[in-house]
Write a protein that holds these residues in place. Sequence first.
Motif, PDB file in Angstrom:
ATOM      1  N   LEU A  44      74.435  27.443  62.285  1.00 35.50           N
ATOM      2  CA  LEU A  44      75.843  27.244  61.935  1.00 35.50           C
ATOM      3  C   LEU A  44      76.128  27.863  60.575  1.00 35.50           C
ATOM      4  O   LEU A  44      75.447  27.558  59.591  1.00 35.50           O
ATOM      5  N   SER A  45      77.149  28.708  60.524  1.00 34.79           N
ATOM      6  CA  SER A  45      77.491  29.361  59.256  1.00 34.79           C
ATOM      7  C   SER A  45      78.010  28.343  58.248  1.00 34.79           C
ATOM      8  O   SER A  45      77.564  28.307  57.095  1.00 34.79           O
ATOM      9  N   HIS A  46      78.962  27.499  58.654  1.00 29.34           N
ATOM     10  CA  HIS A  46      79.534  26.476  57.781  1.00 29.34           C
ATOM     11  C   HIS A  46      80.320  25.505  58.657  1.00 29.34           C
ATOM     12  O   HIS A  46      80.506  25.723  59.850  1.00 29.34           O
ATOM     13  N   TRP A  47      80.794  24.422  58.046  1.00 30.74           N
ATOM     14  CA  TRP A  47      81.334  23.305  58.814  1.00 30.74           C
ATOM     15  C   TRP A  47      82.838  23.379  59.050  1.00 30.74           C
ATOM     16  O   TRP A  47      83.517  22.352  59.050  1.00 30.74           O
ATOM     17  N   ASP A  48      83.399  24.545  59.271  1.00 31.40           N
ATOM     18  CA  ASP A  48      84.796  24.637  59.708  1.00 31.40           C
ATOM     19  C   ASP A  48      84.847  24.458  61.220  1.00 31.40           C
ATOM     20  O   ASP A  48      83.982  24.948  61.950  1.00 31.40           O
ATOM     21  N   TRP A  49      85.895  23.786  61.697  1.00 29.26           N
ATOM     22  CA  TRP A  49      85.991  23.434  63.116  1.00 29.26           C
ATOM     23  C   TRP A  49      85.889  24.634  64.043  1.00 29.26           C
ATOM     24  O   TRP A  49      85.293  24.555  65.115  1.00 29.26           O
ATOM     25  N   ASP A  50      86.479  25.766  63.632  1.00 30.12           N
ATOM     26  CA  ASP A  50      86.511  26.926  64.528  1.00 30.12           C
ATOM     27  C   ASP A  50      85.169  27.637  64.619  1.00 30.12           C
ATOM     28  O   ASP A  50      85.046  28.635  65.335  1.00 30.12           O
ATOM     29  N   HIS A  51      84.147  27.119  63.917  1.00 32.29           N
ATOM     30  CA  HIS A  51      82.811  27.714  63.989  1.00 32.29           C
ATOM     31  C   HIS A  51      81.816  26.835  64.738  1.00 32.29           C
ATOM     32  O   HIS A  51      80.728  27.304  65.060  1.00 32.29           O
ATOM     33  N   TRP A  52      82.180  25.558  65.022  1.00 33.64           N
ATOM     34  CA  TRP A  52      81.265  24.710  65.798  1.00 33.64           C
ATOM     35  C   TRP A  52      81.936  24.022  66.983  1.00 33.64           C
ATOM     36  O   TRP A  52      81.278  23.313  67.743  1.00 33.64           O
ATOM     37  N   SER A  53      83.226  24.244  67.191  1.00 37.96           N
ATOM     38  CA  SER A  53      83.974  23.460  68.169  1.00 37.96           C
ATOM     39  C   SER A  53      83.475  23.603  69.605  1.00 37.96           C
ATOM     40  O   SER A  53      83.633  22.682  70.417  1.00 37.96           O
ATOM     41  N   SER A  54      82.878  24.735  69.959  1.00 39.33           N
ATOM     42  CA  SER A  54      82.359  24.870  71.325  1.00 39.33           C
ATOM     43  C   SER A  54      81.121  24.013  71.550  1.00 39.33           C
ATOM     44  O   SER A  54      80.680  23.848  72.684  1.00 39.33           O
ATOM     45  N   GLY A  55      80.582  23.448  70.474  1.00 38.40           N
ATOM     46  CA  GLY A  55      79.547  22.441  70.626  1.00 38.40           C
ATOM     47  C   GLY A  55      80.073  21.177  71.263  1.00 38.40           C
ATOM     48  O   GLY A  55      79.302  20.390  71.824  1.00 38.40           O
ATOM     49  N   THR A  56      81.392  20.946  71.204  1.00 44.12           N
ATOM     50  CA  THR A  56      82.013  19.830  71.905  1.00 44.12           C
ATOM     51  C   THR A  56      82.762  20.300  73.147  1.00 44.12           C
ATOM     52  O   THR A  56      82.982  19.534  74.077  1.00 44.12           O
ATOM     53  N   ARG A  57      83.148  21.568  73.157  1.00 40.09           N
ATOM     54  CA  ARG A  57      83.875  22.115  74.307  1.00 40.09           C
ATOM     55  C   ARG A  57      82.991  22.177  75.547  1.00 40.09           C
ATOM     56  O   ARG A  57      83.435  21.898  76.661  1.00 40.09           O
ATOM     57  N   PHE A  58      81.706  22.531  75.357  1.00 38.84           N
ATOM     58  CA  PHE A  58      80.766  22.663  76.472  1.00 38.84           C
ATOM     59  C   PHE A  58      79.592  21.713  76.262  1.00 38.84           C
ATOM     60  O   PHE A  58      78.875  21.817  75.256  1.00 38.84           O
ATOM     61  N   PRO A  59      79.370  20.773  77.181  1.00 39.85           N
ATOM     62  CA  PRO A  59      78.327  19.748  76.985  1.00 39.85           C
ATOM     63  C   PRO A  59      76.949  20.311  76.673  1.00 39.85           C
ATOM     64  O   PRO A  59      76.238  19.767  75.819  1.00 39.85           O
ATOM     65  N   SER A  60      76.558  21.403  77.329  1.00 42.60           N
ATOM     66  CA  SER A  60      75.205  21.921  77.114  1.00 42.60           C
ATOM     67  C   SER A  60      75.026  22.531  75.726  1.00 42.60           C
ATOM     68  O   SER A  60      73.902  22.675  75.251  1.00 42.60           O
TER      69      SER A  60
END
Length: 446
Positions: free
Chosen positions: A236-252
């Motif tokens: 993860l580059s940094h904790w902005d939503w648009d950089h980790w949000s697919s971690g919640t978008r897709f369960p796997s």
Amino acid sequence: MLDNIFLRPGYRDGFERSKRVYMRLDHEEGGLLSFDAVSADFFDELPEVRGVAGWSQFSRKAPVFVVEITRSRFRNLIRFSGHLGYYRPLDQLFPPFVQVGDRAQGPGTTWFEASLDWSAGQDRIYYNLFQEARPVGLHGVRYLDPGKADSLDEAFTLDGLEKGEAPIDAELARIKGSIDWVSVYDVGQGNANGLCDQNEMPLLYYDLGGGVQKHAFTFPKGLTDFCYAADPIVVLSHWDWDHWSSGTRFPSASARKWIVPNQWLGAVHATFAAGLHAAGNLLVWPAGTASLSSRQITIRKCTARGKARNHTGLAVEVSGPKGEAPILLPGDARYSAVPGAIQRTYTSIVASHHGADMKSNRVPRGWSLPGARIVYSFGAGNSFGHPANVTITRFNAAGWPHSSMCRETPALRPCLGHVGLCWTAGASLPGHSCVQTGCAVHLHQT
């Protein structure tokens, strides 16, 4: 796997009408303040919470939100709230980041309490990163007293979770194959990159983000999932939503091992981190470590000042399979924040911060190496105006000429715009050979 209902893409109805929230400023764009918030009534009923590890015991049911309010309206609410004992000028909420140990502090260090009026609609609240905002009215906004603010800081911190370099080294060592392609995936207004083998199979992801909130419409409907067949890890580059949000978008996606920087968090960020921690998938970058390398991959800790997390996270450099000059993946960081980047030679680069105006002319020189490219990852129709014309001009002057750009909205695109970068001029895309059902990461252009 993340199981907080408030962060699931499909969560729409039956939402919690909280009466009060605790919130901290996450970022400002164009005079609109975005606050990361948690239900105050929920939090006040909890025992003492120590860090993300402690928060993971309660995060599954935690009502967490994003609250938006204009800067001018917020200024007036604070000024006339009647709680002047803790008042500070609003401009002081936007200090330059300073390094405290190895963790960046910034505007998120100030906590507020606000009451919510559901009959008013001057402001907006998001109960989900992927759905439309609901109208709400903030009132009674006040600075939190230091004791309560400290308890929130204590709950939403990654401090104490660093396990040293060995666990990260072990994950990087699992990557056995050659990295022949670096993918810049079309996720709308966000970022997701893949380090892929000769068959376009991702061995490591750098960010798994995408368009969220008012930019959720930029996320292409054709991207139904990422590929996990090679058991990739995520940096993860940094904790902005648009950089980790697919971690919640897709369960796997949340079932991967995630290597993350230790930065300040709000309740929404901490809830995602808590889900990773509970599953044993959270690896926090160790304090004092400048870089870690394994074969073709080098992860560098960014060090700079700024008004966001952008410049204090992690950047990735990927060298070619035959030792060719690396490809740089900076996330949202200025190039000058990546140690040595301005002086280093790169085959290709990804534009920092989706092509935003970085207020800096310092760009790695383009050397016209075989296969050299610059790629902009942005969502067509975004409200920020990314990529900025001044940024394109700077890249052109630095030897990264602008050739083509897709500005069509997702509904009008003929296909996904995944871009493949490699170290060979004129290389043909190999095609994605995968037996996983549902992944949509086939590269479309070089």
